[in-house]
Design an enzyme around this catalytic site. Structure first.
Site, PDB file in Angstrom:
ATOM      1  N   GLY A  57      14.141 -28.418  -9.707  1.00 42.18           N
ATOM      2  CA  GLY A  57      12.663 -28.370  -9.428  1.00 42.18           C
ATOM      3  C   GLY A  57      12.226 -29.109  -8.225  1.00 42.18           C
ATOM      4  N   GLU A  64      11.718 -48.173  -0.234  1.00 40.71           N
ATOM      5  CA  GLU A  64      12.892 -47.310  -0.358  1.00 40.71           C
ATOM      6  C   GLU A  64      14.080 -47.990  -0.117  1.00 40.71           C
ATOM      7  OE1 GLU A  64      12.017 -44.018   2.147  1.00 40.71           O
ATOM      8  OE2 GLU A  64      10.596 -42.974   0.758  1.00 40.71           O
ATOM      9  N   ASN A  67      17.706 -38.948  -5.869  1.00 35.36           N
ATOM     10  CA  ASN A  67      16.789 -38.874  -4.830  1.00 35.36           C
ATOM     11  C   ASN A  67      15.833 -39.885  -4.740  1.00 35.36           C
ATOM     12  OD1 ASN A  67      15.405 -37.315  -2.613  1.00 35.36           O
ATOM     13  ND2 ASN A  67      13.780 -36.622  -4.157  1.00 35.36           N
ATOM     14  N   HIS A  77      12.114 -40.605  -3.407  1.00 39.14           N
ATOM     15  CA  HIS A  77      10.955 -39.992  -2.945  1.00 39.14           C
ATOM     16  C   HIS A  77       9.525 -40.852  -2.841  1.00 39.14           C
ATOM     17  CE1 HIS A  77       7.898 -36.536  -2.952  1.00 39.14           C
ATOM     18  NE2 HIS A  77       7.246 -37.218  -3.815  1.00 39.14           N
ATOM     19  N   ASN A  79      17.325 -44.760   5.392  1.00 38.55           N
ATOM     20  CA  ASN A  79      17.632 -45.101   4.059  1.00 38.55           C
ATOM     21  C   ASN A  79      19.129 -45.075   4.195  1.00 38.55           C
ATOM     22  OD1 ASN A  79      15.421 -45.156   1.738  1.00 38.55           O
ATOM     23  ND2 ASN A  79      14.860 -43.228   3.028  1.00 38.55           N
ATOM     24  N   ASP A 124      16.948 -32.323 -10.595  1.00 37.74           N
ATOM     25  CA  ASP A 124      17.089 -30.977 -10.887  1.00 37.74           C
ATOM     26  C   ASP A 124      16.814 -29.826 -10.082  1.00 37.74           C
ATOM     27  OD1 ASP A 124      14.530 -31.071 -11.268  1.00 37.74           O
ATOM     28  OD2 ASP A 124      14.367 -31.102 -13.463  1.00 37.74           O
TER      29      ASP A 124
HETATM   30  C1  GRF Z   1      11.890 -41.044   3.439  1.00 35.95           C
HETATM   31  O1  GRF Z   1      10.584 -41.362   3.348  1.00 35.95           O
HETATM   32  C2  GRF Z   1      12.142 -40.202   2.107  1.00 35.95           C
HETATM   33  O2  GRF Z   1      11.230 -40.767   0.845  1.00 35.95           O
HETATM   34  C3  GRF Z   1      11.719 -38.842   2.234  1.00 35.95           C
HETATM   35  O3  GRF Z   1      12.062 -38.558   3.537  1.00 35.95           O
HETATM   36  C4  GRF Z   1      11.972 -39.766   4.503  1.00 35.95           C
HETATM   37  C5  GRF Z   1      13.431 -39.841   5.071  1.00 35.95           C
HETATM   38  O4  GRF Z   1      13.524 -41.069   5.953  1.00 35.95           O
HETATM   39  N1  GRF Z   1      11.985 -37.919   1.429  1.00 35.95           N
HETATM   40  P1  GRF Z   1      14.898 -41.541   6.453  1.00 35.95           P
HETATM   41  O5  GRF Z   1      15.665 -40.268   7.055  1.00 35.95           O
HETATM   42  O6  GRF Z   1      15.833 -42.148   5.488  1.00 35.95           O
HETATM   43  O7  GRF Z   1      14.465 -42.379   7.559  1.00 35.95           O
END
Ligand code: GRF
Length: 200
Positions: free
Chosen positions: A145, A176, A109, A111, A23, A143
């Site tokens: 949580g 993503e 974030n 997710h 990401n 947040d």
């Molecule tokens: C992603 O799938 C994200 O949604 C999750 O952890 C993964 C991280 O992937 N929380 P990367 O490190 O960006 O390849």
């Protein structure tokens, strides 16, 4: 909350990542010059994301999990404030943050599910285990949580017959990689209104 940024005065963001940083790579590739990634931090010294940042000449730092999470978050906050970070982006940062951070800076974030379904780790496996026919991606404000903050954007991903965890996660990640940079761009253009409670 977040001002309209320009190429002359880009939005200063920091990315927090624990793992491979795909990401982070998509942010580096897709963000335009209204956004500047001024730092990448991790809770793990071996995170590949740190190497990607170093290759892109971005400053890095490690904030390992300490027994007192508030202490870790105070140190992290000081590092972010020193670098005049205006938005924190969690890109696979696999730990909760405390109010020491999320009450002081806007944090988003990405997710891998359609929240509020399947919060927490390995959300794609949770979806398979539940026999769901659809899951997806959510970008949300953070947040204190577990994946509970206000939702900014969501995109569905169908679950196909024969999908295993690896295949489904790969398809989720492809979504993503588009949705997260898109939300950051919209934030930098001041096109996202932040709900009450999100720090300015
Ligand atoms: C992603 O799938 C994200 O949604 C999750 O952890 C993964 C991280 O992937 N929380 P990367 O490190 O960006 O390849």
């Amino acid at each position: 909350m977040i001002r309209a940024a320009t190429p002359d005065d880009p939005l200063r963001i920091a990315v927090l990542a624990s793992g491979t940083g795909s990401n982070l790579a998509s942010l580096l590739e897709r963000l335009d010059d209204t956004v500047s990634i001024v730092g990448v931090a991790s809770n793990r010294a071996d995170a590949i994301a740190l190497r990607r940042a170093q290759d892109a000449d971005i400053e890095t730092a490690i904030f390992p999990r300490s027994e007192d999470w508030a202490v870790r978050d105070r140190a992290l906050r000081a590092w972010l404030v020193e670098r005049r970070v205006e938005l924190v982006v969690l890109a696979g940062f696999l730990e909760l943050l405390t109010t020491e951070l999320v009450d002081h800076l806007p944090v988003i974030n990405v997710h891998p599910s359609l929240l509020p379904a399947f919060p927490g780790l390995k959300a794609w496996q949770q979806a398979l285990d539940a026999g769901a026919t659809e899951t997806g991606v959510t970008v949300h404000f953070v947040d204190a949580g577990l994946d509970t903050g206000p939702i900014i954007a969501q995109e569905p991903v169908p679950i196909r017959e024969g999908d295993d965890a690896a295949a489904l996660h790969l398809r989720i990640q492809a979504v993503e990689h588009l949705l997260l940079p898109d939300v950051v761009r919209r934030l930098a253009a001041n096109q996202v209104s932040a709900p009450a409670g999100v720090p300015a």
